[in-house]
Design an enzyme around this catalytic site. Structure first.
Site, mmCIF file in Angstrom:
data_model
loop_
_atom_site.group_PDB
_atom_site.id
_atom_site.type_symbol
_atom_site.label_atom_id
_atom_site.label_comp_id
_atom_site.label_asym_id
_atom_site.label_seq_id
_atom_site.Cartn_x
_atom_site.Cartn_y
_atom_site.Cartn_z
ATOM 1 N N CYS A 113 0.831 -1.211 0.000
ATOM 2 C CA CYS A 113 0.000 0.000 0.000
ATOM 3 C C CYS A 113 0.865 1.261 0.000
ATOM 4 O O CYS A 113 0.456 2.305 -0.524
ATOM 5 C CB CYS A 113 -0.951 0.011 1.185
ATOM 6 S SG CYS A 113 -0.139 -0.115 2.798
ATOM 7 N N HIS A 430 -1.409 1.216 7.478
ATOM 8 C CA HIS A 430 -1.935 1.198 6.112
ATOM 9 C C HIS A 430 -1.849 2.588 5.493
ATOM 10 O O HIS A 430 -2.179 3.587 6.141
ATOM 11 C CB HIS A 430 -3.388 0.727 6.134
ATOM 12 C CG HIS A 430 -3.989 0.546 4.769
ATOM 13 N ND1 HIS A 430 -3.427 -0.244 3.795
ATOM 14 C CD2 HIS A 430 -5.117 1.081 4.213
ATOM 15 C CE1 HIS A 430 -4.176 -0.204 2.699
ATOM 16 N NE2 HIS A 430 -5.201 0.595 2.939
#
Length: 482
Positions: A113, A430
């Protein structure tokens, strides 16, 4: 690296590479690109049964040149309607992507990510996409090594794939090339690739592109990436103990927003980031001493990047910790007071012109007459590419000097992308990209899943908790024609 062939239905796909250090899911993602069969539908026969997403290649015993069998049905292609009415879903995928108003997402290949969000933010810069589209092997400089060339080509191809697709794109080739150029992104933990720092990925990718996209001339104007993102700083270095003073200049691709208990806003953090202390040898004292370094911006880029310095090394736990403090940032950023005196002089006339134009929209009388607002600066005062003028921006706006005049910097920037981090450690959590489209709409790119967002929600990503908080923000320069 192993090379195998895969038989699916009546087709045989030759020369497919397998990286044994990557989980089989990445191999399935490659097959998805070739066959259109989603990884969850793929049934690949190997020794011991079906190939699992998290299996260990060494235990499977796949050999170089082996032929594998795959079963599974591809995604159904939308059939054309019988009537002459053309619906959006019946258009070619590239046209669907254009009508959608924003590009596709990127498949997460396992803790990627950080890479996906970086790519989505940089892809939003049309001038960078244009420079990449013009890049070729023939125009490659002799100073560019093979891995840098491969990463530049992979970036160009990935940007193109994103623009042409409505479905999530698998960045397999780009990821493999990035790891080959920068091996630190290949770190493993428990057999899986580790989460990495998005800022490091951003910096390394921009540095590579700056080398590849530089024209083979000595002129600074040939450096496309520096023209887009480079900030020139002029610094005063002073030793209070000895009274020594010197000046120095440097070029950076981003400014730092330092966070302390005194910083509540981006502008305050930028001021802190332009001041600091350094320890070096003092010729006057004959020993090391503390010097104060104060910097000012001496030239402005078309796109201003700011990193929130949220991560620091915590000795107690021997790992990177995160500063969760809320730091607000604006949709419109004015950095006039952070500029050097010379640059501020160059910005004054364009800023007045901008105020007059905005005043006219509100029905106000301009402070300067038409003659003053169109004043032609003398050669000594006229901004160069190191000051307030931008040839890149003129090309972007499609304006010639005869039509709109020369475009000048104003020192005012508009927010166009935000890269956020959710979690309490740089090595976990994330990353997500939030990008403003040409239509003015904001889109959140959470790996494979893009979604429309409200503008008022973008400035709420300022921290203060465990929610997504801004880590890197990018602003686009506002110009006026003089």
């Amino acid at each position: 690296m192993l090379t195998v062939s895969v038989k699916w239905q009546k087709k045989v796909f030759e020369g497919i590479e397998i990286d044994p250090t990557l989980p089989p899911y990445v191999f399935k993602a490659q097959l998805y690109d070739l066959t259109g069969v989603p990884p969850e539908r793929q049934k690949i026969m190997v020794k011991g049964g079906l190939l699992k997403d998290d299996a260990d290649w060494s235990a499977i015993g796949v050999k170089d040149g082996q032929k594998l069998m795959m079963m599974g049905t591809a995604d159904q292609i939308v059939k054309a309607p019988e009537k002459a009415i053309v619906f959006a879903e019946d258009l070619p995928e590239e046209e669907q992507a254009t009508n959608l108003g924003y590009s596709a997402g990127l498949v997460n290949l396992g803790n990627t990510c950080y890479m996906n969000s970086t790519v989505q933010c940089l892809k939003s810069v049309p001038e960078l996409k244009s420079a990449l589209s013009n890049y070729s092997l023939a125009g490659r400089s002799n100073d560019v090594d093979q891995t840098s060339h491969m990463l530049t080509v992979a970036t160009r191809e990935l940007f193109g794939d994103l623009d042409r697709s409505v479905n999530a794109v698998s960045p397999t080739q780009f990821w493999m090339t990035l790891r080959k150029k920068f091996p630190q992104f290949s770190q493993l933990q428990n057999g899986m690739h580790m989460q990495q720092d998005a800022e490091e990925c951003w910096t390394q990718l921009l540095y590579t592109l700056s080398q590849s996209l530089k024209a083979p001339t000595s002129s600074e104007d040939s450096d496309a990436v520096k023209a887009l993102f480079g900030v020139n700083l002029r610094s005063r270095v002073h030793c209070q103990e000895s009274g020594e003073e010197s000046s120095e200049t440097e070029s950076v691709y981003s400014l730092k927003c330092h966070i302390s208990h005194e910083v509540n806003h981006l502008h305050e953090g930028l001021k802190h980031g332009l001041k600091g202390e350094l320890e070096k040898t003092s010729p006057a004292l004959g020993r090391t001493a503390i010097y104060l370094k104060e910097s000012l911006i001496d030239s402005l880029p078309s796109y201003l990047t700011v990193q929130f310095v949220r991560f620091f090394w915590k000795r107690e736990t021997n790992q990177k910790a995160k500063i969760l403090r809320k730091v607000d940032y604006p949709l419109e950023l004015d950095i006039f007071d952070l500029c050097s005196e010379d640059l501020r002089k160059k910005l004054e006339a364009p800023r007045q012109k901008l105020r007059d134009e905005e005043g006219k929209k509100l029905g106000l009388q301009p402070k300067s007459s038409a003659k003053d607002s169109d004043v032609k600066m003398t050669e000594a005062e006229a901004p160069s590419n190191e000051g307030g003028e931008s040839s890149t921006a003129a090309q972007q706006e499609g304006a010639s000097s005869s039509e709109k005049g020369t475009l000048h910097m104003t020192g005012i920037y508009d927010l166009v992308s935000v890269l956020t981090h959710k979690g309490r450690s740089a090595d976990s959590g994330h990353y997500v990209a939030w990008v403003k489209q040409e239509s003015g709409k904001w889109v959140q790119y959470d790996d494979s899943y893009p979604s429309i967002q409200r503008e008022e929600d973008i400035i709420k990503l300022s921290g203060g908790g465990d929610w997504h908080m801004a880590y890197i923000v990018m602003y686009k320069a506002r110009f006026v024609s003089m």
